[in-house]
Motif scaffolding. Structure first.
Motif, PDB file in Angstrom:
ATOM      1  N   ALA A  61       0.846  -1.223  -0.003  1.00  0.00           N
ATOM      2  CA  ALA A  61       0.142  -0.128   0.104  1.00  0.00           C
ATOM      3  C   ALA A  61       1.006   1.235  -0.013  1.00  0.00           C
ATOM      4  CB  ALA A  61      -0.904  -0.015   1.230  1.00  0.00           C
ATOM      5  N   PRO A  62       0.142   2.336  -0.438  1.00  0.00           N
ATOM      6  CA  PRO A  62       0.919   3.710  -0.321  1.00  0.00           C
ATOM      7  C   PRO A  62       1.588   4.195   1.155  1.00  0.00           C
ATOM      8  CG  PRO A  62      -1.337   3.981  -0.852  1.00  0.00           C
ATOM      9  CD  PRO A  62      -0.991   2.807  -0.658  1.00  0.00           C
ATOM     10  N   ILE A  63       1.044   3.409   2.210  1.00  0.00           N
ATOM     11  CA  ILE A  63       1.356   3.790   3.364  1.00  0.00           C
ATOM     12  C   ILE A  63       2.174   2.559   4.181  1.00  0.00           C
ATOM     13  CG2 ILE A  63      -0.202   5.551   4.039  1.00  0.00           C
ATOM     14  CD1 ILE A  63      -1.918   3.183   5.365  1.00  0.00           C
ATOM     15  N   ASP A  64       3.268   3.031   4.834  1.00  0.00           N
ATOM     16  CA  ASP A  64       4.272   1.928   5.314  1.00  0.00           C
ATOM     17  C   ASP A  64       3.576   0.857   6.140  1.00  0.00           C
ATOM     18  OD1 ASP A  64       6.246   2.930   3.930  1.00  0.00           O
ATOM     19  OD2 ASP A  64       6.991   4.212   5.483  1.00  0.00           O
ATOM     20  N   GLY A  65       4.037  -0.121   6.092  1.00  0.00           N
ATOM     21  CA  GLY A  65       3.523  -1.485   6.955  1.00  0.00           C
ATOM     22  C   GLY A  65       1.987  -2.158   6.561  1.00  0.00           C
ATOM     23  N   PHE A  66       1.490  -1.533   5.288  1.00  0.00           N
ATOM     24  CA  PHE A  66       0.034  -2.170   5.005  1.00  0.00           C
ATOM     25  C   PHE A  66       0.370  -2.512   3.612  1.00  0.00           C
ATOM     26  CE2 PHE A  66      -1.163  -0.063   8.556  1.00  0.00           C
ATOM     27  CZ  PHE A  66      -2.427  -0.450   8.905  1.00  0.00           C
ATOM     28  N   TYR A  67      -0.495  -3.575   3.225  1.00  0.00           N
ATOM     29  CA  TYR A  67      -0.783  -4.050   1.789  1.00  0.00           C
ATOM     30  C   TYR A  67      -2.159  -3.723   1.260  1.00  0.00           C
ATOM     31  CZ  TYR A  67       3.573  -6.896   2.266  1.00  0.00           C
ATOM     32  OH  TYR A  67       4.686  -7.220   2.210  1.00  0.00           O
ATOM     33  N   GLU A  68      -2.353  -3.417   0.180  1.00  0.00           N
ATOM     34  CA  GLU A  68      -3.806  -3.279  -0.448  1.00  0.00           C
ATOM     35  C   GLU A  68      -4.025  -4.499  -1.438  1.00  0.00           C
ATOM     36  OE1 GLU A  68      -3.302   0.310  -2.812  1.00  0.00           O
ATOM     37  OE2 GLU A  68      -2.523  -0.525  -4.506  1.00  0.00           O
ATOM     38  N   ALA A  69      -5.454  -4.979  -1.148  1.00  0.00           N
ATOM     39  CA  ALA A  69      -6.018  -6.175  -1.826  1.00  0.00           C
ATOM     40  C   ALA A  69      -7.162  -5.450  -2.593  1.00  0.00           C
ATOM     41  CB  ALA A  69      -6.253  -7.102  -0.870  1.00  0.00           C
ATOM     42  N   ARG A  70      -7.194  -5.782  -3.937  1.00  0.00           N
ATOM     43  CA  ARG A  70      -8.290  -5.307  -4.807  1.00  0.00           C
ATOM     44  C   ARG A  70      -9.138  -6.294  -5.247  1.00  0.00           C
ATOM     45  NH1 ARG A  70      -9.191  -5.101 -10.050  1.00  0.00           N
ATOM     46  NH2 ARG A  70      -7.084  -5.501 -10.504  1.00  0.00           N
ATOM     47  N   PHE A  71     -10.409  -6.201  -5.003  1.00  0.00           N
ATOM     48  CA  PHE A  71     -11.400  -7.304  -5.140  1.00  0.00           C
ATOM     49  C   PHE A  71     -12.423  -6.362  -6.346  1.00  0.00           C
ATOM     50  CE2 PHE A  71      -9.940  -8.434  -1.340  1.00  0.00           C
ATOM     51  CZ  PHE A  71      -9.895  -9.943  -1.119  1.00  0.00           C
ATOM     52  N   GLY A  72     -12.201  -6.501  -7.316  1.00  0.00           N
ATOM     53  CA  GLY A  72     -13.053  -5.779  -8.438  1.00  0.00           C
ATOM     54  C   GLY A  72     -12.925  -4.025  -7.940  1.00  0.00           C
ATOM     55  N   ASN A  73     -14.111  -3.614  -7.722  1.00  0.00           N
ATOM     56  CA  ASN A  73     -14.290  -2.234  -7.441  1.00  0.00           C
ATOM     57  C   ASN A  73     -13.960  -1.830  -6.141  1.00  0.00           C
ATOM     58  OD1 ASN A  73     -14.551   0.428  -8.666  1.00  0.00           O
ATOM     59  ND2 ASN A  73     -16.073   0.592  -7.221  1.00  0.00           N
ATOM     60  N   ASN A  74     -13.380  -2.694  -5.240  1.00  0.00           N
ATOM     61  CA  ASN A  74     -12.966  -2.528  -3.785  1.00  0.00           C
ATOM     62  C   ASN A  74     -11.830  -2.694  -3.467  1.00  0.00           C
ATOM     63  OD1 ASN A  74     -16.267  -2.056  -2.500  1.00  0.00           O
ATOM     64  ND2 ASN A  74     -16.040  -4.105  -4.025  1.00  0.00           N
ATOM     65  N   VAL A  75     -11.090  -2.077  -2.592  1.00  0.00           N
ATOM     66  CA  VAL A  75      -9.857  -2.095  -2.119  1.00  0.00           C
ATOM     67  C   VAL A  75      -9.631  -2.052  -0.666  1.00  0.00           C
ATOM     68  CG1 VAL A  75      -7.344  -1.035  -2.084  1.00  0.00           C
ATOM     69  CG2 VAL A  75      -8.900  -0.623  -4.133  1.00  0.00           C
ATOM     70  N   TYR A  77      -7.217  -2.708   3.076  1.00  0.00           N
ATOM     71  CA  TYR A  77      -6.039  -2.680   3.489  1.00  0.00           C
ATOM     72  C   TYR A  77      -5.583  -3.348   4.698  1.00  0.00           C
ATOM     73  CZ  TYR A  77      -5.956   1.278   0.440  1.00  0.00           C
ATOM     74  OH  TYR A  77      -6.158   2.270  -0.803  1.00  0.00           O
ATOM     75  N   ILE A  78      -4.597  -4.200   4.619  1.00  0.00           N
ATOM     76  CA  ILE A  78      -4.206  -5.249   5.612  1.00  0.00           C
ATOM     77  C   ILE A  78      -2.847  -4.769   6.139  1.00  0.00           C
ATOM     78  CG2 ILE A  78      -4.034  -7.599   6.387  1.00  0.00           C
ATOM     79  CD1 ILE A  78      -5.496  -6.790   3.020  1.00  0.00           C
ATOM     80  N   ASP A  79      -2.786  -4.799   7.601  1.00  0.00           N
ATOM     81  CA  ASP A  79      -1.295  -4.750   8.064  1.00  0.00           C
ATOM     82  C   ASP A  79      -0.504  -5.649   7.909  1.00  0.00           C
ATOM     83  OD1 ASP A  79      -0.990  -5.312  11.173  1.00  0.00           O
ATOM     84  OD2 ASP A  79      -2.899  -5.473  10.359  1.00  0.00           O
ATOM     85  N   GLU A  80       0.668  -5.483   7.883  1.00  0.00           N
ATOM     86  CA  GLU A  80       1.670  -6.663   7.652  1.00  0.00           C
ATOM     87  C   GLU A  80       1.672  -7.725   8.620  1.00  0.00           C
ATOM     88  OE1 GLU A  80       5.715  -4.071   9.130  1.00  0.00           O
ATOM     89  OE2 GLU A  80       5.408  -4.485   7.124  1.00  0.00           O
ATOM     90  N   LEU A  81       1.261  -7.359   9.813  1.00  0.00           N
ATOM     91  CA  LEU A  81       1.101  -8.536  10.858  1.00  0.00           C
ATOM     92  C   LEU A  81      -0.172  -9.194  10.771  1.00  0.00           C
ATOM     93  CD1 LEU A  81       2.280  -6.440  14.025  1.00  0.00           C
ATOM     94  CD2 LEU A  81       3.652  -8.037  12.434  1.00  0.00           C
ATOM     95  N   GLY A  82      -1.112  -8.914   9.682  1.00  0.00           N
ATOM     96  CA  GLY A  82      -2.209  -9.390   9.649  1.00  0.00           C
ATOM     97  C   GLY A  82      -3.234  -9.463  10.860  1.00  0.00           C
ATOM     98  N   GLU A  83      -3.169  -8.217  11.730  1.00  0.00           N
ATOM     99  CA  GLU A  83      -3.940  -7.989  12.681  1.00  0.00           C
ATOM    100  C   GLU A  83      -5.157  -7.106  12.407  1.00  0.00           C
ATOM    101  OE1 GLU A  83      -1.389  -6.624  15.775  1.00  0.00           O
ATOM    102  OE2 GLU A  83      -0.565  -8.613  16.129  1.00  0.00           O
ATOM    103  N   HIS A  84      -4.943  -6.277  11.386  1.00  0.00           N
ATOM    104  CA  HIS A  84      -5.891  -5.022  11.258  1.00  0.00           C
ATOM    105  C   HIS A  84      -6.263  -5.043   9.897  1.00  0.00           C
ATOM    106  CE1 HIS A  84      -4.047  -4.076  15.001  1.00  0.00           C
ATOM    107  NE2 HIS A  84      -5.114  -3.732  15.300  1.00  0.00           N
TER     108      HIS A  84
END
Length: 254
Positions: A61-75, A77-84
């Motif tokens: 993701a464009p912010i440190d420590g997060f990943y972005e997952a795209r599902f069709g027209n929805n995004v 964001y999951i933190d790298e620890l998988g907690e949020h």
């Protein structure tokens, strides 16, 4: 933004709510395969939060420590620890850019290319168009009528206006839309409908692309009318004055 945005919501069609996927409409012809190596914690978090669907793409993701997952027209964001997990939009304060929407812009561009010109109600300018916008509209939407009053100004500026069907306001809206599309003169029928006059269908047994337009609009995140899209995938939700629309990035792109 100097002018207050006017936005009439016709129906809530968010595909993802409270971290659970319902129906996801994928815009691309095939799912994109992410080349990003994901931490196990992120993969497990996605499987737990969204067990019904595979993401089209996952990347940092464009912010440190997060990943972005795209599902069709929805995004999501999951933190790298998988907690949020966060469902929402990321805005860049310095520039005012919507970074989440930029992820989806390319998908909307590809989706717009699926629209057939002959299946749209088109108001063309004189001479070669300098730009083009596609507008998802409803005959009973008051802000759509306000937009329609300014169509001649778009034409005078060299902008082609293409209407797609998105009848969500009132039980009679789909019937009115079908009557417009089945008219021998779609523009005159559209003008009458936008003025509040009745429109009678002229071609018995005529079929329209209403369902296809509705599905495509929903896939592009259209949640109300008018929704204005540029060919580059930029989207405006709601009415804006013609001057603002033309000045926006993308309005002059063909």
């Amino acid at each position: 933004m100097t002018t207050k945005e006017k936005f009439r919501v016709g129906a809530s069609i968010s595909a993802i709510g409270a971290g659970v996927v319902g129906t996801v409409i994928v815009l691309s012809a095939a799912q994109a395969e992410s080349e990003t190596t994901l931490p196990d914690s992120v993969e497990q978090a996605l499987e737990q939060a969204v067990p019904q669907a595979e993401p089209d793409a996952v990347q940092p993701a464009p912010i440190d420590g997060f990943y972005e997952a795209r599902f069709g027209n929805n995004v999501l964001y999951i933190d790298e620890l998988g907690e949020h997990l966060i469902q929402g939009q990321i805005m860049e304060i310095a520039t005012g850019k919507n970074l989440t929407d930029q992820v989806l812009q390319g998908e909307r561009k590809r989706a717009l290319e699926q629209l057939e010109q002959h299946e749209l109600a088109t108001y063309a300018p004189e001479g070669e168009p300098k730009g083009r916008i596609t507008v998802f509209t409803d005959p009973n939407c008051p802000y759509c009528r306000e937009f329609h009053e300014e169509v001649p100004k778009y034409q005078a500026a060299g902008i082609e206006v293409r209407y797609a069907m998105f009848p969500v306001i009132g039980a009679e809206s789909p019937e009115i839309m079908d009557a417009i599309w089945c008219s021998s003169d779609q523009n005159t029928a559209m003008d009458r409908a936008k003025a509040g006059d009745s429109v009678e269908p002229q071609n018995e047994g005529c079929s329209t692309p209403r369902e296809q337009h509705m599905e495509l609009g929903q896939a592009m995140g259209v949640r109300g009318t008018p929704a204005i899209l540029f060919d580059n995938g930029e989207k405006i939700d709601g009415y804006r004055p013609v001057g603002e629309v033309i000045e926006m990035k993308g309005a002059g792109e063909s």
